[in-house]
Design a protein around this motif. Structure first.
Motif: not given
Length: 115
Positions: A34-40, A42-50, A93-100
């Motif tokens: 599982m991963g936590w992702y974030r999107q600010a 004007g920016k692309q969504r990024e994986l911050v923790a898995a 902030y979003y969660c999803n599987t890793d990879p999403a």
């Protein structure tokens, strides 16, 4: 039907802390990384923790030492403890599987770091 429901976001001052939760249903949670992702804005969504199914963790350099990901397989929940928050952590902030997986994205939870 898979559902990932994020909660725990809010407005916090720089240096503060928040704990995000993500409750999963419709999947065999314990077998997935599982991963936590974030999107600010004007920016692309990024994986911050898995976190792997066995509990091994990995972090983006920008959050290493400040964020901690954990999981409770019995509760089908993944957490993100965020400490020493900075204005640049402001994002949805979003969660999803890793990879999403494309069709697993939820609504996310807004985190705003501002004085």
């Amino acid at each position: 039907q898979v559902q990932l429901v994020e909660s725990g976001g809010g407005l916090v001052q720089p240096g503060g802390s928040l704990r995000l939760s993500c409750a999963a249903s419709g999947i065999i949670f314990r077998i997935y990384a599982m991963g936590w992702y974030r999107q600010a804005p004007g920016k692309q969504r990024e994986l911050v923790a898995a976190i792997t199914s066995r509990g091994s963790t990995n972090y983006a350099d920008s959050v290493k030492g400040r964020f901690t990901i954990s999981r409770d397989n019995a509760k089908k929940t993944v957490y993100l403890q965020m400490n020493s928050l900075k204005p640049e952590d402001t994002a949805v902030y979003y969660c999803n599987t890793d990879p999403a997986k494309y069709d697993y994205w939820g609504q996310g939870t807004q985190v705003t770091v501002s004085s």
